[in-house]
Design an enzyme around this catalytic site. Structure first.
Site, PDB file in Angstrom:
ATOM      1  N   SER A  72      -9.888  -0.605   6.807  1.00  0.00           N
ATOM      2  CA  SER A  72      -9.294  -0.422   5.475  1.00  0.00           C
ATOM      3  C   SER A  72      -8.617  -1.644   4.881  1.00  0.00           C
ATOM      4  O   SER A  72      -8.289  -1.649   3.698  1.00  0.00           O
ATOM      5  CB  SER A  72      -8.291   0.741   5.509  1.00  0.00           C
ATOM      6  OG  SER A  72      -8.998   1.958   5.520  1.00  0.00           O
TER       7      SER A  72
ATOM      8  N   LYS B 178       0.851  -1.198   0.000  1.00  0.00           N
ATOM      9  CA  LYS B 178       0.000   0.000   0.000  1.00  0.00           C
ATOM     10  C   LYS B 178       0.883   1.244   0.000  1.00  0.00           C
ATOM     11  O   LYS B 178       1.933   1.269   0.662  1.00  0.00           O
ATOM     12  CB  LYS B 178      -0.904  -0.015   1.235  1.00  0.00           C
ATOM     13  CG  LYS B 178      -1.993   1.043   1.233  1.00  0.00           C
ATOM     14  CD  LYS B 178      -2.900   0.896   2.457  1.00  0.00           C
ATOM     15  CE  LYS B 178      -4.012   1.923   2.475  1.00  0.00           C
ATOM     16  NZ  LYS B 178      -4.888   1.763   3.664  1.00  0.00           N
TER      17      LYS B 178
ATOM     18  N   SER C  68      -9.710   1.597   2.576  1.00  0.00           N
ATOM     19  CA  SER C  68      -8.848   2.351   1.700  1.00  0.00           C
ATOM     20  C   SER C  68      -7.754   1.519   1.018  1.00  0.00           C
ATOM     21  O   SER C  68      -7.138   1.979   0.067  1.00  0.00           O
ATOM     22  CB  SER C  68      -8.187   3.477   2.490  1.00  0.00           C
ATOM     23  OG  SER C  68      -7.353   2.955   3.498  1.00  0.00           O
TER      24      SER C  68
END
Lengths: 97, 488, 482
Positions: free
Chosen positions: B178, B79, B154
């Site tokens: 997330s 990420k 996310s």
């Protein structure tokens, strides 16, 4: 505080600006969100609880006062993302106009 | 779909590579070929390292002779809020579009010493503020199962990359769901560890008291493998738990072997608040699980308030964590000569942050400001303690707490972001674990009209082993493992 | 006599813990003064995204020592807070500090310092002590904030451990402020916490209100002398406003050390809202009784105790004891010398008058004073034995301070010993009598006029003549020649 004033106050507080269209949008949303946040008032027994800042009750660790070798290795790289002038970081004027 | 290498579990690949390390090059090419085919449609990544560079890494890895690394030769998608030395780390924000960290996050160091290779940096909601990956400043990521829908967020890029076959393992971060949210929306496995189990050093902070890095994978065993690599005490993170981390893969084998019976609490409200589609798929899977474990329904009060408390705390901490972005030492640059610092800072922050970020830090500063702090921030923290005590009671009677991961199916692009309260309320099942620092997992349990549904389990602090155990059982029962979406 | 207008002064003192090897929250070296700009940095002290703080244990221990020395109550938990404000010297735009509010508390509070003003004891209360991080330093290309088109920042100082010591408004004059600060610095020096002579290691903000009018804050004062000057200036300024019938407005002013005046900073539109909250990156640290006791055991003797001991052990009066003790190096020199020389009062007098005067006159750093206790002892012994005169001793002092000359050999080499040989002295006196017959006449008529003759003898012998002997010989000669 009026909503319009509140937005200006918030802009100054965190140094951002909302565009005209964003302003319209946030004025609508902020009412809803703050009302939503206010729902916590419905829980009367909340005052019986101490605020919980850290989820685990652990003892904060400390470090010995010894320079780190690892830090030495990074020294030459840490400033790569800045604009330098004679080694100094170039920044705006510090007076408030 | 099962191309060679694309859907193969990491634990199998590692075995194969150890006997013939040159195969890593073939594997790298297979993944890159796949990326070239599907990435233009999915857009899971913000930065993809060049094929040549990765091949060079593989050569170095083989030369090092360290074949025993638990992730030997495995390509991992990371990420883009986890700092990678020499690879730009943007947080999907214009603010950090050209920011190249001079240091590796602790998890990246651990990956590297385990023999893994970082393949690229995945798309996300800007500064992790969102549940759909639509607030990315660059472009939204599409759900590989249905390109008109969001992959969740996310950590949407990490989950989408896995299920599109663009990586074998992925790292995400989870502040309010997330990791679990995109795992549920993409039929992958995602785990949010106990707060403090995985070092946050190098993770670009959103809400520091709730942020945790965690693994995403296409099967439980890979999830356990990746968790074992990244977990553990880190002297750079003062909130890191001083515990000895077990080998979760071994522990998993032991559990499965013992067939231990667990007591599972089913949260009635969280099922009832979910869409019928989700209820039916999740309910069926849970029924099967309850045939071998002891299940009981429990009631949970204050569900709406949980979300309110979560957002107050998250926004407050975000307003503080994002104060440092002023474009002076790194990040978005503007002209500074003949201008006052307030002018420059305001321009940098206005141009660098998207609407959702600006809104959250403004509200966050508001709930911390004099006169409002007790009304909002302190109250939310009182609620947090109450919630923790409620769950302490629940965990006296139960090993795990079950609910759907998401109360809805993956929405269409633009559907959720339009209504902030609706979007925030979609996090209701996931934010609990972050508010009180406990571990939670999302396991794929089925599809509804071709759209994935995930089941979530929460456990007491440091009981990740039990989460992995039920995940493995569900995986064995439902055979929803190593799934790759066709992408069309 | 003028009517005294009441003055209330509170001080906020920032002291760097220069004794530390590393910064407060990272393992980066702390000795930044000799480094090129922006070279002493790591992700944490540069505030890079994702970097985290970890507390230097030694810094906490020094803070506890200072808290103990200032008689403070120490918090059972050390809780760090974030204090938010934007400024280009800030790397995170929040400072990790402490705060008195929900979920937090300063590391120490409710202390006091004893001072002596005009012979009378006085207490200055300490409100609180915070342990916090220093920001970076801003430079201006033209040298001036006003004319520079931009600023240049050196972040090397960022993250240096800082103690913020805040007093109650108990100080009543600029001189009292100086006396208090001298005492405070002495305490810090005894503890070995800080070297206040290092540039920027010691900074003061002062709050002052005159005649119970509005409180004015003066920022950025860098030395004790300037604190006294700035406060004196500010009192005059405010008094003249009041005398003209005006009122003093609440504001923040800046001390301009080159022009020696205070100038107004912009009056703020709204009160600064720092939005304090406990730093989620730093779990609270327990300060146990055992830890405090262990630290106390390691603490050296402090000024108050030493003054008391000097009075008892050496029979000095409190004034002399205090002057010695507040100059730690001088007190150390005294104690070394006192091992070999037991006229303590004379020793103390020589040290706090002539010796200290020369050190100050030459502006010698105490660590560079060449004189050792042995030098002083030798000098005083020669004096006691009558081998040198007081005047010679006084003349020798600067040579001892600056060059560390060995008194004995110097005296031998330069014939610098006292002229106490009677026949030789008698010859000089006779010479003077021949040269100044009128003065001799005067001296016969008026015994007080003898001083001129003594002076002439001293001049001829370059001060070596023994004064007592000289006077005796002159008197004898005056009588015999009558």
């Amino acid at each position: 505080m009026q909503r319009e004033d509140l937005i200006s106050y918030l802009e100054r507080l965190v140094l951002v600006r909302f565009t005209e269209s964003e302003r319209k949008r946030i004025m609508e949303e902020i009412n809803k969100i703050l009302d939503f946040f206010k729902s916590l008032d419905e829980i009367k027994e909340l005052d019986n609880y101490e605020p919980l800042f850290h989820v685990h009750d652990i003892e904060g660790p400390t470090r010995e006062d010894e320079p780190s070798h690892e830090v030495e290795l990074q020294r030459s790289d840490v400033m790569l993302n800045a604009v330098l002038e004679k080694g100094y970081v170039k920044a705006p004027r510090t007076i408030e106009e | 779909m099962s191309h060679k290498y694309i859907s193969t579990p990491a634990y199998q690949l590692v075995e194969e590579f150890r006997s013939d390390p040159q195969k890593i090059h073939d594997y790298v090419d297979a993944i890159y070929d796949r990326i070239e085919r599907v990435e233009p449609k999915v857009r899971a990544y913000i930065t993809i390292r060049s094929r040549d560079e990765v091949h060079k890494d593989v050569d170095m890895l083989i030369k090092s002779g360290n074949y025993e690394g638990p992730l030997f030769g495995i390509l991992v998608a990371v990420k883009d809020n986890i700092s990678t030395r020499g690879i730009r780390t943007t947080c999907a924000s214009k603010m950090l579009e050209n920011y190249v960290p001079p240091y590796d996050a602790t998890v990246i160091r651990r990956l590297k010493s385990a023999g893994a290779i970082v393949l690229g940096k995945t798309n996300m909601d800007e500064f992790a503020m969102g549940s759909t990956t639509e607030t990315s400043a660059f472009y939204p990521t599409r759900n590989p199962w249905d390109l008109s829908r969001v992959p969740g967020g996310s950590s949407g890029g990490s989950a989408a990359a896995l299920v599109a076959g663009e990586a074998t393992l992925a790292l995400g971060s989870d502040t309010g769901g997330s990791i679990r949210n995109p795992a549920a929306f993409t039929a992958t496995f995602g785990l949010k560890p106990t707060y403090g189990l995985v070092s946050r050093y190098g993770l670009i902070a959103y809400a520091s008291s709730m942020d945790q890095i965690g693994p995403l994978a296409r099967n439980t065993r890979d999830l356990a493998l990746l968790l074992s690599v990244i977990a553990g005490y880190d002297e750079h993170d003062a909130t890191s738990l001083p515990v000895v981390v077990p080998n979760f893969v071994k522990l998993l084998d032991e559990y499965v072997h013992r067939e231990q019976r667990l007591r599972i609490a089913i949260v009635k409200e969280l099922f009832e608040r979910s869409d019928i589609s989700v209820q039916s798929v999740a309910g069926k899977a849970l029924d099967r699980l309850c045939s071998i474990h002891e299940c009981d329904e429990i009631e949970l009060r204050y569900t709406k308030h949980i979300v309110a408390a979560y957002y107050i705390i998250a926004m407050a901490e975000a307003s503080s964590n994002l104060a440092r972005y002023d474009g002076i030492r790194y990040g978005l640059k503007v002209e500074v000569e003949n201008r006052s610092w307030i002018d420059v800072y305001t321009e940098v922050r206005t141009r660098g942050f998207g609407y959702e970020v600006k809104k959250r830090i403004a509200l966050g500063a508001f709930v911390l400001s004099a006169g409002y702090r007790d009304m909002y921030y302190i109250k939310a923290l009182r609620f947090r303690r109450m919630l923790k005590e409620m769950f302490n009671e629940i965990f006296k009677r139960f090993d795990l707490v079950a609910s759907p991961t998401m109360p809805i199916l993956p929405p269409k692009l633009g559907e959720l972001v339009a209504d902030p309260i609706k979007m925030y309320l979609a996090d209701i099942n996931t934010v609990i674990a972050n508010l009180i620092g406990i571990p939670a997992i999302s396991v794929p349990v089925g599809f509804y009209n071709g759209l994935p549904v995930g089941l979530q389990f929460m456990a007491p602090p440091l009981a990740e082993d039990k989460l992995l155990y039920v995940s493995q059982q569900l995986e064995d029962m439902l055979k929803l493992r190593d799934l790759i979406a066709e992408v069309s | 006599m003028s009517f005294e207008i009441p003055v209330k002064i509170g001080l906020e003192i920032h002291v760097q813990i220069t004794a530390l090897k590393t910064k407060l929250f990272c393992a980066t070296k702390a000795d930044y003064r000799s480094e090129e700009p922006n070279t002493l940095l790591c992700p944490t002290c540069l505030g890079l995204p994702g970097a985290l703080p970890k507390v230097n244990k030694k810094a906490i221990e020094y803070a506890i020592m200072v808290a103990k020395a200032l008689n403070c109550r120490i918090a059972p938990k050390l809780i760090f807070c974030r204090k938010h404000y934007f400024y280009p010297d800030m790397v995170k735009n929040y400072q990790i500090s402490q705060y008195d509010g929900p979920g937090s508390t300063p590391i120490a509070s409710n202390g006091f310092v004893r001072i002596i003003v005009d012979g009378k004891p006085k207490i200055v209360r300490i409100r609180r002590i915070n342990l916090e991080e220093d920001p970076g330093r801003i430079h201006y290309p033209t040298g001036s904030l006003l004319t520079s088109k931009y600023s240049l920042v050196d972040y090397n100082r960022s993250g240096i451990a800082l103690l913020e010591i805040v007093t109650e408004p108990d100080i009543e004059s600029p001189r009292e402020a100086r006396i208090f600060l001298e005492k405070l610095i002495a305490i810090l020096e005894y503890l070995g916490v800080t070297d206040t002579r290092l540039e920027g290691a010691f900074r003061v903000d002062a709050n002052i209100s005159v005649a119970d009018q509005a409180r004015v804050e003066i920022k950025n004062i860098g030395s004790i002398k300037d604190v006294e000057r700035a406060l004196t200036y500010e009192i005059l300024r405010q008094k003249s406003i009041i005398q003209k019938g005006g009122t003093v407005s609440r504001e923040t002013r800046h001390w301009d050390s080159s022009s020696k005046v205070t100038v107004p900073l912009r009056i703020k539109e709204f009160e600064e809202d720092y939005r304090y909250f406990p730093d989620p990156d730093l779990p609270p640290i327990t300060i146990s009784k055992e830890w405090i006791e262990e630290i106390e055991k390691r603490m050296p003797e402090l000024p108050d105790a030493r003054i008391e001991r000097f009075v008892k052990q050496y029979g000095l009066d409190e004034y002399r004891a205090q002057v010695l003790v507040l100059n730690k190096w001088l007190a150390d020199l005294f104690e070394e010398a006192a091992k070999e020389y037991n006229n303590y009062k004379s020793l103390a007098d020589w040290l706090i008058t002539d010796f200290l005067r020369w050190v100050k006159e030459f502006n010698v750093d105490p660590s560079r004073v060449k004189a050792t206790p042995k030098h002083i002892v030798k000098l005083l012994k020669l004096l006691d034995e009558g081998l040198i005169s007081v005047r010679m001793a006084k003349e020798l002092m600067p040579k001892i301070v600056l060059e560390g000359v060995d008194v004995e050999s110097f005296v031998k080499q330069h014939g610098f010993s006292k002229l106490s040989d009677e026949s030789e002295l008698r010859r000089v006196v006779e010479e003077v009598f021949r040269e100044y017959p009128r003065a001799v006449e005067d001296a016969r008529r008026n015994p007080k006029a003898i001083n001129f003759l003594v002076g002439a003898v001293m001049k001829k012998t370059k001060g070596r003549a023994d004064p007592q002997l000289t006077i005796r010989i002159i008197r004898e000669l005056l009588q015999s020649q009558q």
